[in-house]
Design a protein around this motif. Sequence first.
Motif, mmCIF file in Angstrom:
data_model
loop_
_atom_site.group_PDB
_atom_site.id
_atom_site.type_symbol
_atom_site.label_atom_id
_atom_site.label_comp_id
_atom_site.label_asym_id
_atom_site.label_seq_id
_atom_site.Cartn_x
_atom_site.Cartn_y
_atom_site.Cartn_z
ATOM 1 N N LEU A 72 0.850 -1.196 0.000
ATOM 2 C CA LEU A 72 0.000 0.000 0.000
ATOM 3 C C LEU A 72 0.883 1.243 0.000
ATOM 4 O O LEU A 72 1.950 1.260 0.624
ATOM 5 C CB LEU A 72 -0.914 0.013 1.220
ATOM 6 N N PRO A 73 0.432 2.306 -0.663
ATOM 7 C CA PRO A 73 1.239 3.529 -0.727
ATOM 8 C C PRO A 73 1.129 4.415 0.509
ATOM 9 O O PRO A 73 1.678 5.513 0.533
ATOM 10 C CB PRO A 73 0.691 4.230 -1.968
ATOM 11 N N VAL A 74 0.418 3.947 1.524
ATOM 12 C CA VAL A 74 0.306 4.679 2.795
ATOM 13 C C VAL A 74 0.622 3.720 3.938
ATOM 14 O O VAL A 74 0.288 2.545 3.879
ATOM 15 C CB VAL A 74 -1.103 5.293 3.001
ATOM 16 N N PRO A 75 1.283 4.216 4.985
ATOM 17 C CA PRO A 75 1.592 3.338 6.119
ATOM 18 C C PRO A 75 0.347 3.064 6.965
ATOM 19 O O PRO A 75 -0.487 3.945 7.166
ATOM 20 C CB PRO A 75 2.630 4.142 6.908
ATOM 21 N N LEU A 76 0.233 1.826 7.410
ATOM 22 C CA LEU A 76 -0.865 1.425 8.295
ATOM 23 C C LEU A 76 -0.279 0.683 9.490
ATOM 24 O O LEU A 76 0.770 0.031 9.375
ATOM 25 C CB LEU A 76 -1.835 0.481 7.584
ATOM 26 N N ALA A 77 -0.969 0.753 10.597
ATOM 27 C CA ALA A 77 -0.566 -0.029 11.769
ATOM 28 C C ALA A 77 -0.733 -1.507 11.444
ATOM 29 O O ALA A 77 -1.618 -1.876 10.663
ATOM 30 C CB ALA A 77 -1.436 0.345 12.962
ATOM 31 N N PRO A 78 0.105 -2.359 12.009
ATOM 32 C CA PRO A 78 -0.062 -3.796 11.749
ATOM 33 C C PRO A 78 -1.398 -4.295 12.297
ATOM 34 O O PRO A 78 -1.945 -3.720 13.241
ATOM 35 C CB PRO A 78 1.106 -4.443 12.484
ATOM 36 N N VAL A 79 -1.892 -5.338 11.697
ATOM 37 C CA VAL A 79 -3.115 -5.993 12.155
ATOM 38 C C VAL A 79 -2.690 -7.064 13.161
ATOM 39 O O VAL A 79 -1.856 -7.906 12.850
ATOM 40 C CB VAL A 79 -3.865 -6.646 10.980
ATOM 41 N N VAL A 80 -3.252 -7.013 14.349
ATOM 42 C CA VAL A 80 -2.937 -7.991 15.386
ATOM 43 C C VAL A 80 -4.156 -8.888 15.567
ATOM 44 O O VAL A 80 -5.221 -8.423 15.973
ATOM 45 C CB VAL A 80 -2.563 -7.308 16.721
ATOM 46 N N VAL A 81 -3.978 -10.162 15.228
ATOM 47 C CA VAL A 81 -5.052 -11.144 15.373
ATOM 48 C C VAL A 81 -4.811 -11.894 16.674
ATOM 49 O O VAL A 81 -3.710 -12.416 16.901
ATOM 50 C CB VAL A 81 -5.094 -12.112 14.171
ATOM 51 N N SER A 82 -5.838 -11.936 17.507
ATOM 52 C CA SER A 82 -5.713 -12.554 18.833
ATOM 53 C C SER A 82 -6.796 -13.592 19.043
ATOM 54 O O SER A 82 -7.805 -13.611 18.339
ATOM 55 C CB SER A 82 -5.853 -11.492 19.925
ATOM 56 N N MET A 83 -6.582 -14.434 20.038
ATOM 57 C CA MET A 83 -7.663 -15.303 20.511
ATOM 58 C C MET A 83 -8.046 -14.815 21.898
ATOM 59 O O MET A 83 -7.196 -14.362 22.664
ATOM 60 C CB MET A 83 -7.263 -16.775 20.500
ATOM 61 N N MET A 84 -9.342 -14.888 22.163
ATOM 62 C CA MET A 84 -9.884 -14.418 23.424
ATOM 63 C C MET A 84 -10.743 -15.519 24.038
ATOM 64 O O MET A 84 -11.422 -16.240 23.306
ATOM 65 C CB MET A 84 -10.728 -13.165 23.192
ATOM 66 N N TRP A 85 -10.702 -15.644 25.362
ATOM 67 C CA TRP A 85 -11.506 -16.640 26.048
ATOM 68 C C TRP A 85 -11.814 -16.148 27.449
ATOM 69 O O TRP A 85 -11.189 -15.230 27.962
ATOM 70 C CB TRP A 85 -10.823 -18.004 26.057
ATOM 71 N N HIS A 86 -12.805 -16.758 28.061
ATOM 72 C CA HIS A 86 -13.207 -16.397 29.420
ATOM 73 C C HIS A 86 -12.337 -17.168 30.410
ATOM 74 O O HIS A 86 -12.012 -18.338 30.186
ATOM 75 C CB HIS A 86 -14.691 -16.720 29.642
ATOM 76 N N PRO A 87 -11.951 -16.545 31.537
ATOM 77 C CA PRO A 87 -11.071 -17.215 32.509
ATOM 78 C C PRO A 87 -11.653 -18.479 33.136
ATOM 79 O O PRO A 87 -10.897 -19.313 33.640
ATOM 80 C CB PRO A 87 -10.798 -16.141 33.561
ATOM 81 N N LYS A 88 -12.960 -18.661 33.080
ATOM 82 C CA LYS A 88 -13.546 -19.870 33.685
ATOM 83 C C LYS A 88 -13.075 -21.145 32.983
ATOM 84 O O LYS A 88 -13.196 -22.234 33.548
ATOM 85 C CB LYS A 88 -15.070 -19.784 33.705
ATOM 86 N N VAL A 89 -12.494 -21.025 31.771
ATOM 87 C CA VAL A 89 -12.007 -22.206 31.057
ATOM 88 C C VAL A 89 -10.475 -22.269 31.016
ATOM 89 O O VAL A 89 -9.906 -23.121 30.332
ATOM 90 C CB VAL A 89 -12.584 -22.288 29.622
ATOM 91 N N ASP A 90 -9.818 -21.385 31.766
ATOM 92 C CA ASP A 90 -8.354 -21.359 31.787
ATOM 93 C C ASP A 90 -7.734 -22.733 32.030
ATOM 94 O O ASP A 90 -6.789 -23.120 31.368
ATOM 95 C CB ASP A 90 -7.838 -20.419 32.883
#
Length: 185
Positions: free
Chosen positions: A149-167
Amino acid sequence: MWHAIVTTAAPGVHLRFSMQAEKDASTLRDDKADIEVGVLGNSGPEIRLQTLLRDRFVGVVAMSHPLAVHEKVSIEAYAQYPHVSVSRRGLREGPIDAALHAKGVKRRVAMTVSSFPVALAAARRGGIVANVPFRQTASDRVGMHTFELPVPLAPVVVSMMWHPKVDNDPVHRWLRDCLLRTCAD
C-alpha cells in the motif's frame, strides 16, 4: 493445516466457526463461544487475550488491471481506481481511508463486503482494488498481482480471546494450543 492438527489428535471433534456482527465479551461469558479469534473488539476486563499473529494489509488486483504492471504503486495511481472495502459492520471507510485523508487523498469505495475472500473474488474479476491481510490471504491471492500500500498502516494484530472460567480446562487448553501452532506456521 488447522484441520490436520485438530483431526489427527481428535478425529471425532466437531468445530463450528461463525461470524459475529459485533465482538464483545457476552458470547464468551454466556458460553455461546469457547474462543473468539480476530482483531480485539470490546472485551471485558476479565477476558483472556493471546496474540496469534501480526499481519499487514496489501493491495491486490487482477493481472489484467492497469496497476498490475507497477512494481510500486503511487498514492495517486492507487486512489484512481475503484476499491472494495471489507467491513463486518458494513462500514464504507476505515483505517486505509484515514491514512489517505491524512495525505489529502480520497479513494472511491465502490463496494463493501463482509469478508476478504469475497473482496478477492470481486478483484479477481478485474477493475477493482482489494485491500487484504497479507498472511491470511496468501493462498487466495495466487494468480493475482499483490503490491504494498502507498500509505503506512498499523499492523493488524489477530488474537484469541476466552473467558477465565475455562483457563484450566484441559480440552480448552488443547484447542488454544492448536490455534497457536496453526498460526505459528
